[in-house]
Design an enzyme around this catalytic site. Sequence first.
Site, mmCIF file in Angstrom:
data_model
loop_
_atom_site.group_PDB
_atom_site.id
_atom_site.type_symbol
_atom_site.label_atom_id
_atom_site.label_comp_id
_atom_site.label_asym_id
_atom_site.label_seq_id
_atom_site.Cartn_x
_atom_site.Cartn_y
_atom_site.Cartn_z
ATOM 1 N N ASN A 149 0.776 -1.122 0.352
ATOM 2 C CA ASN A 149 -0.208 0.225 0.169
ATOM 3 C C ASN A 149 1.076 1.199 -0.002
ATOM 4 O O ASN A 149 0.418 2.642 0.002
ATOM 5 C CB ASN A 149 -0.969 -0.068 0.975
ATOM 6 C CG ASN A 149 -0.354 -0.049 2.236
ATOM 7 O OD1 ASN A 149 0.436 -1.283 2.629
ATOM 8 N ND2 ASN A 149 -0.208 0.428 3.394
ATOM 9 N N SER A 195 -11.349 -4.646 0.426
ATOM 10 C CA SER A 195 -12.338 -4.131 0.932
ATOM 11 C C SER A 195 -12.727 -3.513 0.145
ATOM 12 O O SER A 195 -12.169 -3.005 -1.348
ATOM 13 C CB SER A 195 -10.560 -3.520 1.723
ATOM 14 O OG SER A 195 -11.681 -1.798 1.742
ATOM 15 N N HIS A 197 -13.733 0.062 -0.122
ATOM 16 C CA HIS A 197 -13.859 1.174 0.253
ATOM 17 C C HIS A 197 -12.542 1.862 -1.029
ATOM 18 O O HIS A 197 -11.930 2.924 -1.312
ATOM 19 C CB HIS A 197 -13.404 2.426 1.353
ATOM 20 C CG HIS A 197 -12.311 1.991 2.365
ATOM 21 N ND1 HIS A 197 -11.674 3.289 1.805
ATOM 22 C CD2 HIS A 197 -11.769 1.719 2.991
ATOM 23 C CE1 HIS A 197 -10.852 2.439 2.876
ATOM 24 N NE2 HIS A 197 -10.958 1.645 2.866
ATOM 25 N N THR A 233 -25.638 -8.552 13.224
ATOM 26 C CA THR A 233 -26.337 -8.072 11.782
ATOM 27 C C THR A 233 -25.609 -6.918 10.342
ATOM 28 O O THR A 233 -24.451 -6.272 10.863
ATOM 29 C CB THR A 233 -27.748 -7.475 12.027
ATOM 30 O OG1 THR A 233 -28.634 -7.858 13.442
ATOM 31 C CG2 THR A 233 -28.445 -6.711 10.959
ATOM 32 N N CYS A 318 -4.252 4.266 7.586
ATOM 33 C CA CYS A 318 -4.182 3.600 8.093
ATOM 34 C C CYS A 318 -3.257 3.265 9.528
ATOM 35 O O CYS A 318 -3.327 3.421 10.256
ATOM 36 C CB CYS A 318 -4.425 1.687 7.849
ATOM 37 S SG CYS A 318 -4.986 1.942 6.703
HETATM 38 C C1 LIG Z 1 -3.500 -3.384 2.270
HETATM 39 C C2 LIG Z 1 -4.077 -2.690 2.922
HETATM 40 N N1 LIG Z 1 -4.342 -4.056 3.573
HETATM 41 C C3 LIG Z 1 -5.815 -3.683 4.300
HETATM 42 C C4 LIG Z 1 -5.956 -2.277 4.580
HETATM 43 C C5 LIG Z 1 -7.264 -2.076 5.245
HETATM 44 O O1 LIG Z 1 -8.530 -1.713 4.885
HETATM 45 P P1 LIG Z 1 -9.665 -1.661 5.599
HETATM 46 O O2 LIG Z 1 -9.252 0.052 5.168
HETATM 47 O O3 LIG Z 1 -10.763 -1.831 4.852
HETATM 48 O O4 LIG Z 1 -9.334 -1.760 6.915
HETATM 49 C C6 LIG Z 1 -5.781 -1.260 3.917
HETATM 50 C C7 LIG Z 1 -5.759 -0.093 3.809
HETATM 51 O O5 LIG Z 1 -5.035 0.822 3.544
HETATM 52 C C8 LIG Z 1 -4.204 -1.636 2.560
HETATM 53 O O6 LIG Z 1 -3.637 -0.583 2.195
#
Ligand SMILES: Cc1ncc(COP(=O)(O)O)c(C=O)c1O
Length: 374
Positions: A149, A195, A197, A233, A318
């Site tokens: 990421n 994911s 989003h 839910t 994150c």
């Molecule tokens: C490589 C990677 N894994 C996991 C995640 C976490 O996903 P989420 O934001 O849906 O919890 C991200 C979010 O930036 C990510 O880039």
Amino acid sequence: MIYFDNASTTAVNGEVAELMYDGLKNMFANPSSLHGLGFKSEQAITAARGQVAAAMGVEAKNLYFTSGGTEANNTAVIGTALAYKNRGMRVVTSVTEHPSVADSFRHLEELGFDVVYLPVDSGGHISLEMLENAVDKQTTLVSLMCVNNETGAMHDIAHIYKTIKLKNPDCKLHTDCVQAFGKHILPTADLISVSSHKIHGPKGVGALYIGQGVRVNNLHFGGGQEKGLRPGTENLTGVIGFGRAAELACADLTKKAEKVGAVKAKLLEITSLLEDVYVNGADDSPYILNLSFKGVRGEVLLHALEAEGIYVATGSACSSKLQKKQKIVDLLEEGRGESAVRFSFCADNTAEEAEKAVEVLLKTVPRLREFQPR
Ligand SMILES: Cc1ncc(COP(=O)(O)O)c(C=O)c1O
């Protein structure tokens, strides 16, 4: 506005948003209710599961909705290690995984597991030989991400899968495909996290693929939804949006990658127009470009670009709230993290936007360098 922060999150697709709004207004019943309205909600979840599974190239019966990539990763790593702990307590990962994977392994260490953290080279890749040496008969799980990421460096998951299975056919491979889904064809693995989003779907929804026969302990307890793996839910509206977003994202992957590749190539021109600009990590995925501008703090450049309407990141969104942030870039090349800026793209970006960004960087970086000690 030029939005080059798509690895943090993406804008929700208009059609997806409308579908969700319609769902919110007209489909409120609990999918577990026994009446007809509940059945309608359950049908919507089944349809979305089919859409996401088809986009991932897996069977719908093996797909579990979660609250996002983080929960999918937590469940895959901790749930699988716990399910097989009587077989062995050795698990393997790399030093460049997302915090949702890295912290899951740290938790396993606290539980007494023997965790092997594979190092990476300056491109961000692990050595297959080291992986082969790390996997023994007691190893139950390997978790390696598909696309990093922060840098866009890609692990060769197909090769990794073969290497692991040759060494120990019982060892399971999990791959975090959060940054790969909707951009690259997903590789074969025993467990895959995605994911919503990151692909123009809503936040707070994701999915975990669990291959046939792979055992995973549930980390949550409750009403039995998602076959007991993820009770609670369901996020009905989120799941509806995720389903359509997955369909849209996974259409024309090659065409989109070419378009995004042209955006990245245009932005890369900055490395020959300005001195002391370095590319961090291997140039694997066209969707992410991580650059260090020597002598300029990444955060300062981020705000200078923001003032010109250009949105970027200094690393993973994150981990920006974590106390002790570790930049992946510093693991690849010591001292690069401080001046690193991540540009991440989607198919809506254009080469003209990248050209504009180059123009702005050409005037901004030298100005900032004057004010910051080298
Ligand atoms: C490589 C990677 N894994 C996991 C995640 C976490 O996903 P989420 O934001 O849906 O919890 C991200 C979010 O930036 C990510 O880039």
